[in-house]
Design an enzyme around this catalytic site. Structure first.
Site, PDB file in Angstrom:
ATOM      1  N   TRP A 170       0.859  -1.181   0.000  1.00 12.17           N
ATOM      2  CA  TRP A 170       0.000   0.000   0.000  1.00 12.17           C
ATOM      3  C   TRP A 170       0.903   1.241   0.000  1.00 12.17           C
ATOM      4  CZ3 TRP A 170      -0.343   3.851   3.844  1.00 12.17           C
ATOM      5  CH2 TRP A 170      -1.325   4.825   3.594  1.00 12.17           C
TER       6      TRP A 170
ATOM      7  N   ASP B 167     -15.974  12.140  -2.248  1.00 10.50           N
ATOM      8  CA  ASP B 167     -15.410  10.842  -1.846  1.00 10.50           C
ATOM      9  C   ASP B 167     -16.230  10.242  -0.704  1.00 10.50           C
ATOM     10  OD1 ASP B 167     -13.081   8.903  -0.878  1.00 10.50           O
ATOM     11  OD2 ASP B 167     -12.465   9.704  -2.823  1.00 10.50           O
TER      12      ASP B 167
ATOM     13  N   ARG C 263      -9.692  -2.526   8.187  1.00 15.49           N
ATOM     14  CA  ARG C 263     -10.283  -1.183   8.105  1.00 15.49           C
ATOM     15  C   ARG C 263     -11.711  -1.211   8.635  1.00 15.49           C
ATOM     16  NH1 ARG C 263     -11.868   3.441   3.815  1.00 15.49           N
ATOM     17  NH2 ARG C 263     -10.686   5.092   4.779  1.00 15.49           N
TER      18      ARG C 263
ATOM     19  N   ASP D  36     -14.327   1.893  -5.164  1.00 20.48           N
ATOM     20  CA  ASP D  36     -13.237   1.550  -4.257  1.00 20.48           C
ATOM     21  C   ASP D  36     -13.382   0.119  -3.736  1.00 20.48           C
ATOM     22  OD1 ASP D  36     -10.961   1.958  -2.725  1.00 20.48           O
ATOM     23  OD2 ASP D  36     -11.653   3.874  -1.919  1.00 20.48           O
TER      24      ASP D  36
ATOM     25  N   ASN E 110     -11.519  -1.598  -0.276  1.00 23.11           N
ATOM     26  CA  ASN E 110     -10.485  -1.222   0.684  1.00 23.11           C
ATOM     27  C   ASN E 110      -9.972  -2.301   1.617  1.00 23.11           C
ATOM     28  OD1 ASN E 110      -9.741   1.441   0.117  1.00 23.11           O
ATOM     29  ND2 ASN E 110     -11.731   2.157   0.807  1.00 23.11           N
TER      30      ASN E 110
ATOM     31  N   ASP F 244      -2.718   5.578  -3.167  1.00 21.35           N
ATOM     32  CA  ASP F 244      -3.116   6.545  -2.147  1.00 21.35           C
ATOM     33  C   ASP F 244      -1.974   7.493  -1.829  1.00 21.35           C
ATOM     34  OD1 ASP F 244      -5.717   5.900  -1.752  1.00 21.35           O
ATOM     35  OD2 ASP F 244      -5.414   4.746   0.083  1.00 21.35           O
TER      36      ASP F 244
HETATM   37  C1  GLA Z   1      -9.393   4.518  -0.009  1.00 20.51           C
HETATM   38  C2  GLA Z   1      -9.067   5.281  -1.262  1.00 20.51           C
HETATM   39  C3  GLA Z   1      -8.962   6.742  -0.956  1.00 20.51           C
HETATM   40  C4  GLA Z   1     -10.263   7.213  -0.354  1.00 20.51           C
HETATM   41  C5  GLA Z   1     -10.597   6.388   0.859  1.00 20.51           C
HETATM   42  C6  GLA Z   1     -11.968   6.704   1.391  1.00 20.51           C
HETATM   43  O1  GLA Z   1      -8.321   4.539   0.875  1.00 20.51           O
HETATM   44  O2  GLA Z   1      -7.907   4.791  -1.860  1.00 20.51           O
HETATM   45  O3  GLA Z   1      -8.665   7.466  -2.124  1.00 20.51           O
HETATM   46  O4  GLA Z   1     -11.282   7.098  -1.309  1.00 20.51           O
HETATM   47  O5  GLA Z   1     -10.562   5.004   0.603  1.00 20.51           O
HETATM   48  O6  GLA Z   1     -12.290   5.955   2.489  1.00 20.51           O
END
Ligand code: GLA
Length: 743
Positions: free
Chosen positions: A192, A359, A436, A471, A473, A541
């Site tokens: 990451w 977002d 997360r 997304d 995550n 990110d």
């Molecule tokens: C991930 C994405 C970020 C953002 C966050 C929101 O980490 O990579 O760009 O969108 O989630 O929770």
């Protein structure tokens, strides 16, 4: 026809003047490989490159046989392409040639994304049937050679023509035998926030592999490898690429045997995979894309860029220049109101930014990452007028509106989880591991996909939404589905990905105007499979300009500029705390799909002027920076890594943008030049430093020069010991080149 079948020698030759793939049906019926790589003349036999038949190594110790789809259990001890458990428990197969079909064009493998043609004249395909008598297994190997690219796309369809169920334990998409082991394995690995760094290792006897068992292609390794010769550079030498059009668990493995030959294989990672083929059942494997170059890594990347941009990505946005966006994530995180968003958009609109992306945090009761994933209805506390109101207000500013979603996930604290706890992956009787603070939905269940399709369709239709950031995550743990029987759990991870693709296919078809950007904590699922649905992805990110040099450089081995989201963010940088100049942040983010990731209302007057100029510069050169040929000039992975340089050149070679970066400046260095590539030697170019600071370096470069001169001698990066390359640490210089008529 670039696919020849010679019935007398039973040879198949795929050729297009750029690459050749020659195979032969051996005397025992197995499909042998005679050659892959350098183009060979058509109309000749190459049977002398392979033995008549596979006879087992004990009889022919000096002559290991190159095969197209090797099996296990009969004397070939290298890694197999396929292992199938039969009702008696045995795994031996004897896959012999049954027949083949050659046709213009390229059929689409159902349910899986793949490269495609728009006109049958663009490619030819051969499908070769191999069958194992006792088990009834049939493997149909499809090979497509593209007319204008040094590329062969391969896929495999397995079918059970027998009467009893078969259990497929390993099934690769491609296996490639190469006659020597003088190769360096190049992989794109990291983690990451430092995805796709270039990592190289010399092949030695034994196996070398990269893989993912995370349920996604992952930030750790990418489903793309290159084998290059030790002497191969960006500009010259032999290299062979293998990429997998797939977003789940994968394996890319290279084995050097005791005779110094190399076998590479690529496909779904076998660790957790097992697929039951009932009689009559079929399994289609993901597509593998093989490419070859003897003009270095640059030309290999050119081939992948063109193919992935034009014949893997699809839909309206494939050919449409992408908007400059601003995303509120790093600007506000979860803490925003409609008014604050609109205030940010207002500033952004004034700076020329075209798209405002809302977002995470707009739904459920999501004030932090502990709740609400799965509850895709708007949070009226933050957005009292709903998405529609924010969307309309942003559109009234002359901007487009975009939205973040994370469809495949669920928070324990959500209505969805309350209603359907069994929709999350998990093993009954064991705790579920959170990452997360969230769980993974069971995308193998059609009712989950149907539900998401319904709720997301409603969201996307509820407001003027032009863009969606999709997304994902976290990776899988307790990857188990209560909807599948015990003996089918080995199918879960692949069925999950099929569910993701199904949802993507349905939503992109229903909302053809929406630009989709894929994301997985940044670049955790940045792969060719996702590219088929989302023509751009959030590269990482990590928005720090210096970290991005390596990330974007590595990513560019396989993926085109049009696929790489690259944003300018605030300093100190939120991932690494580094403070870099605003100009440098833009100079790095220009090479990709450009945008911002910050609170525009926090910009000073001076910063606003700079940002407006950056946006204007990018728009002026957007076609080159998104669709031009990307040329890597100086690698951040070489030497002390302090210098990086690259450029983008228009197809007609009349325009180019060059970026040169210096991480740490050095005192009292001699003059330095940067030789360019990919220009037209016969043209003259006006070189414009941007922004033109008027220092000694800018003055040395701001002139009209021949393409030959720029490629032979190069731009000036340092005039003398007192004229720094970068003006300071973390420096960058941008040069725009435009062909001019010479007086
Ligand atoms: C991930 C994405 C970020 C953002 C966050 C929101 O980490 O990579 O760009 O969108 O989630 O929770």
């Amino acid at each position: 026809m670039p696919i020849e079948w010679d019935a007398a020698t039973r040879e198949i030759h795929l050729h297009n003047g750029r690459v050749s793939h020659v195979m032969r049906v051996l005397d025992n019926g197995w499909l042998g490989n005679l050659h892959f790589g350098r183009p060979l003349a058509p109309g000749r036999s190459y049977a002398h490159l392979g033995p008549a038949a596979f006879t087992g190594f004990s009889n022919r110790p000096a002559d290991p046989v190159a095969l197209e789809y090797p099996v296990t259990g009969s004397g070939d001890y290298r890694v197999p392409a396929i292992v199938v458990e039969q009702p008696d428990g045995s795994t031996l197969l004897d896959l012999v040639y049954v027949g083949h079909r050659i046709a213009a064009g390229k059929p689409a493998p159902d349910a899986l994304p793949s490269t495609y043609v728009e006109d049958p004249a663009e490619a030819d395909t051969i499908e070769i049937d191999l069958a194992d008598g006792p088990s009834g297994l049939r493997a149909t190997l499809a090979y497509t050679i593209f007319r204008d690219l040094p590329v062969v796309a391969r896929s495999v369809r397995l079918r059970n023509d027998g009467t009893a169920a078969l259990r497929v334990r390993t099934a690769m998409s491609a296996s490639l035998d190469l006659p020597d082991a003088e190769w360096i394995l190049v992989q794109l690995s990291g983690a990451w926030a430092r995805e796709r760094h270039v990592v190289e290792r010399r092949l030695t006897p034994g196996r070398a592999s990269v893989s993912s068992e995370r349920g996604a292609s992952s930030a750790q390794h990418n489903p793309f490898i290159v084998l290059r010769r030790p002497a191969t550079t960006e500009e010259a030498g032999e290299a062979c690429g293998l990429g997998l059009v797939y977003s789940g668990d994968f394996l890319a493995e290279v084995e050097v045997d005791s005779f110094g030959t190399t076998r590479a294989r690529m496909g779904i990672d076998p660790t957790h995979f097992a697929w039951t083929l009932e009689p009559g059942g079929e399994l289609v494997l993901p597509e593998a894309v093989l490419a070859w170059s003897d003009e270095g890594l640059g030309a290999l990347s050119d081939a992948y860029h063109l193919l992935f941009r034009e014949r893997l990505a699809r839909g309206k946005w494939r050919d449409t220049l992408r908007p400059v966006l601003v995303n509120n994530w790093e600007g506000t995180y979860f803490d925003f109101t409609a008014d604050r968003l609109v205030a940010m958009a207002e500033v952004a609109a004034g700076l020329g930014i075209e798209l405002f992306v809302l977002d995470d945090g707009w739904f459920g009761l999501r004030d932090d990452d502990d709740s609400s994933l799965g509850d895709w209805h708007v949070d009226r506390r933050k957005l009292p007028g709903g998405l529609e109101d924010v969307g309309r207000r942003i559109e009234a500013l002359g901007m487009r509106f975009g939205l973040w979603v994370e469809p495949e996930m669920v928070s324990r604290r959500s209505r969805l989880f309350e209603a359907h706890p069994d929709w999350a992956l998990g093993i009954p009787g064991r705790p579920r591991t959170e990452q997360r603070r969230q769980l993974v939905l069971d995308m193998s269940r059609p009712e989950v996909v149907d539900h998401l399709h319904a709720v997301l369709s409603e969201v996307f239709a509820s407001a003027p939404i032009s863009y969606v950031k999709w997304d994902m995550n976290r990776y899988m743990t307790e990857a188990y589905s209560t909807a599948l029987p015990a003996d089918r759990q080995g199918e879960l991870r692949h069925r999950y990905i099929l569910g993701v693709y199904d949802l993507h296919a349905r939503l992109t078809a229903a909302f053809p105007g929406i630009l989709f950007e894929s994301c997985a904590s940044g670049g955790g699922r940045f792969d060719p499979g996702m590219l088929a649905f989302a023509p751009q992805g959030w590269t990482s990110d990590d928005t720090d300009a210096i970290e991005r040099l390596r990330i974007q450089w590595g990513t560019s081995y396989a993926y085109p500029l049009s696929s790489m989201g690259a944003h300018v963010s605030a300093v100190p940088n939120h991932q690494v705390g580094r403070v870099t100049p605003l100009a440098t942040r833009a100079a790095v983010a220009f090479f990709g799909v450009f945008g911002y990731e910050l609170d525009t209302t926090a910009l000073t007057e001076q910063e606003r002027r700079e940002v407006a100029a950056q946006v204007a510069f990018y728009k002026r050169h957007r076609d080159v920076l998104q669709r031009g040929r990307f040329v890597r000039l100086r690698s951040p992975f070489e030497g002390d890594g302090t210098e990086t340089a690259w450029m983008a050149v228009s197809d007609d070679r009349r325009r180019a943008v060059v970026g040169a970066y210096r991480v740490l400046d050095r005192p009292y260095d001699g003059p330095s030049r940067l030789r360019l590539r990919g220009l037209d030697p016969a043209l003259a170019y006006r070189v414009s430093p941007w922004p033109d600071g008027g220092d000694a370096v800018d003055r040395a470069n701001a002139r009209v020069r021949g393409g030959d001169d720029l490629m032979a001698a190069g731009l000036t990066l340092r005039v003398g010991p007192f004229d720094p390359v970068a003006r300071a640490d973390y420096g960058a210089r941008i040069f725009a080149l435009e062909a001019v008529e010479e007086a």
